[in-house]
Write an enzyme that holds these catalytic residues in place. Sequence first.
Site, PDB file in Angstrom:
ATOM      1  CB  CYS A 168      54.224  64.596  93.484  1.00  0.00           C
ATOM      2  SG  CYS A 168      55.708  65.593  93.634  1.00  0.00           S
ATOM      3  CD  GLU A 172      58.759  64.398 100.368  1.00  0.00           C
ATOM      4  OE1 GLU A 172      57.604  64.797 100.135  1.00  0.00           O
ATOM      5  OE2 GLU A 172      59.621  65.093 100.924  1.00  0.00           O
TER       6      GLU A 172
HETATM    7  P1  NAD Z   1      54.918  53.782  93.074  1.00  0.00           P
HETATM    8  O1  NAD Z   1      54.379  53.876  94.448  1.00  0.00           O
HETATM    9  O2  NAD Z   1      54.274  52.862  92.119  1.00  0.00           O
HETATM   10  O3  NAD Z   1      56.464  53.354  93.106  1.00  0.00           O
HETATM   11  C1  NAD Z   1      57.449  54.114  93.764  1.00  0.00           C
HETATM   12  C2  NAD Z   1      58.654  53.236  94.013  1.00  0.00           C
HETATM   13  O4  NAD Z   1      58.314  52.243  94.981  1.00  0.00           O
HETATM   14  C3  NAD Z   1      59.174  52.473  92.793  1.00  0.00           C
HETATM   15  O5  NAD Z   1      60.572  52.507  92.796  1.00  0.00           O
HETATM   16  C4  NAD Z   1      58.658  51.063  93.027  1.00  0.00           C
HETATM   17  O6  NAD Z   1      59.424  50.068  92.421  1.00  0.00           O
HETATM   18  C5  NAD Z   1      58.755  50.968  94.539  1.00  0.00           C
HETATM   19  N1  NAD Z   1      57.904  49.955  95.152  1.00  0.00           N
HETATM   20  C6  NAD Z   1      56.764  49.389  94.676  1.00  0.00           C
HETATM   21  N2  NAD Z   1      56.265  48.498  95.565  1.00  0.00           N
HETATM   22  C7  NAD Z   1      57.100  48.513  96.630  1.00  0.00           C
HETATM   23  C8  NAD Z   1      57.108  47.846  97.875  1.00  0.00           C
HETATM   24  N3  NAD Z   1      56.165  46.961  98.216  1.00  0.00           N
HETATM   25  N4  NAD Z   1      58.106  48.112  98.743  1.00  0.00           N
HETATM   26  C9  NAD Z   1      59.056  49.026  98.442  1.00  0.00           C
HETATM   27  N5  NAD Z   1      59.102  49.686  97.264  1.00  0.00           N
HETATM   28  C10 NAD Z   1      58.136  49.442  96.375  1.00  0.00           C
HETATM   29  O7  NAD Z   1      54.935  55.284  92.565  1.00  0.00           O
HETATM   30  P2  NAD Z   1      55.286  55.813  91.107  1.00  0.00           P
HETATM   31  O8  NAD Z   1      54.180  55.405  90.198  1.00  0.00           O
HETATM   32  O9  NAD Z   1      56.696  55.430  90.756  1.00  0.00           O
HETATM   33  O10 NAD Z   1      55.297  57.378  91.326  1.00  0.00           O
HETATM   34  C11 NAD Z   1      54.149  58.163  91.207  1.00  0.00           C
HETATM   35  C12 NAD Z   1      53.659  58.572  92.574  1.00  0.00           C
HETATM   36  O11 NAD Z   1      54.703  59.216  93.280  1.00  0.00           O
HETATM   37  C13 NAD Z   1      52.517  59.561  92.510  1.00  0.00           C
HETATM   38  O12 NAD Z   1      51.552  59.245  93.481  1.00  0.00           O
HETATM   39  C14 NAD Z   1      53.192  60.881  92.847  1.00  0.00           C
HETATM   40  O13 NAD Z   1      52.324  61.845  93.361  1.00  0.00           O
HETATM   41  C15 NAD Z   1      54.217  60.431  93.822  1.00  0.00           C
HETATM   42  N6  NAD Z   1      55.320  61.399  93.922  1.00  0.00           N
HETATM   43  C16 NAD Z   1      55.444  62.138  95.060  1.00  0.00           C
HETATM   44  C17 NAD Z   1      56.463  63.070  95.174  1.00  0.00           C
HETATM   45  C18 NAD Z   1      56.621  63.884  96.434  1.00  0.00           C
HETATM   46  O14 NAD Z   1      57.691  64.449  96.618  1.00  0.00           O
HETATM   47  N7  NAD Z   1      55.640  63.983  97.308  1.00  0.00           N
HETATM   48  C19 NAD Z   1      57.363  63.251  94.119  1.00  0.00           C
HETATM   49  C20 NAD Z   1      57.197  62.497  92.959  1.00  0.00           C
HETATM   50  C21 NAD Z   1      56.181  61.571  92.886  1.00  0.00           C
END
Ligand code: NAD
Length: 505
Positions: free
Chosen positions: A281, A247
Amino acid sequence: MTTSVESPAVQPVRETFPSLNPANGAEIARYPVDGEPEVADAVARARKGAEWWAALTAGERKRRLGAWAATITRDRRALCELVHEENGKPRDDAFLEVLLALEQLTWAASHAGRVLRRRRVAGSLAMMNQAATVEYHPLGVVGVIGPWNYPVFTPMGSIAYALAAGNAVVFKPSEFTTASGVFLADSFARANPDADTGVFQVVTGFGATGAALCSARVDKVAFTGSSATGRKVMAACAQNLTPVLMECGGKDALIVAEGADVKAAADGALWGALANAGQTCVGIERVYVVKGLEDAFIDAIREGAAELKTGADAEDRVYGPMTMPGQIDVVRRHIEDAIAKGATAVVGGVDSVKPPFIDPVVLVDAPEDSAAVCEETFGPTITVRTVADADEAVRLANATEYGLSASVYAGSARRGAEIARRLRTGMASVNAVIAFAGVPGLPFGGVGESGFGRTHGEDGLKEFARAQSVTRKRFSAPLDPTTFRRSPATMKVLDRYVTLRFGRK
Ligand code: NAD
């Protein structure tokens, strides 16, 4: 593994990190940075938890998830306060988020038994002696990696559905909203004190903790976050062929088509773009308005935006600070780039960026190749472009690698739905914004850079289950081609069958 801030530390000295209030930098709580050993321990405990949980009937799981929903409901004010403090959104928005999460939890719990139970499947003529059934078994242990923008609603889309489908869950909340994630696991444990402690656990830390979860041989990873991190998650999961649900981000468009109620469209665009400081998102980032409606639409946007106040605490503020300090530079760059390339800021401008707050910014005629139109901004800004007709609006709305959701305002809901069906997105709302997220029976997810797989609804339950197809021989068929003892006559009859069955137009 962390289930509460007060957990007695059994390790010597563990590195810790704080959860901070983005409005004022105050420390809310502190958590251990879980590394590979802690994650492996949590997954091992989850294996036992999964066995215990899967052995319950669907009805028993429903009762236990219902008890969890009741516990969250009872403690909702504390949870909303935590979400308000950690993410920065107004308390009312935190409440709406918790309400939607409860809808999802309750839907998943109530429908899992029906959706996943064994059912008969019609046979074929060639296999008429076989009774066929399909059944959906739990996968085992599901790793859930969550974002910070909707720290309760978004992970709940995976957690509730994975649990309802009979799996154990290890949840890695975003480092920006760890307390909200820990609250969820603690409330599950409070609601089910006799449950195996491995059924639902939280591990805490940064990206490396998430990476450890991806490599821990869980049975699926449900990831919500940016597309860039999604790629890393997929690469890590590929090493063990661990399946993934992605997602990711979006660049959602709102189309104002012929005959639309322009005031309603402007109201929807403002809320869709600015709520939660634009950190949604499925938030609206682009508007395409058909020629003839643009003046009225922009006037309505101007008028609506003028009334909106931002800030941390006062109850008349419609959204709060940017949760993640690093995102402020991205938003500033998008505004600067659009204006440098010829866009007009009809609301706000570069000066609207007042860290940690950003006032609303509306950019008219930002070129389609500017960052504000092409990249996910994830801030309280919106671009508006006038188009010749709905066809051009659809073409431009689809001209992105993302494909999460969209909104269409049109003179009739029927015309709006016609336009919506031509959009390359996973979801769409007609004459409303983001309405699909509030209907738990509807699958939630995107295409392209926005990811794949679905949370919510029946698809969301099946996402966390393994279909098992079983045939049972009911009687010996007169013609049996699946034996070395089959006769030439059998093959002849089958040859005639092929002609009769498939050869005639
Ligand atoms: P992010 O990608 O920075 O982090 C998401 C999660 O991944 C965090 O818990 C982070 O600690 C973890 N993470 C970071 N590096 C990792 C790795 N190498 N391996 C595994 N996990 C890792 O995203 P964010 O800033 O927390 O969230 C914002 C983003 O999420 C935006 O792009 C938004 O559009 C998206 N989002 C999508 C949905 C959806 O349902 N499509 C819903 C909410 C947010």
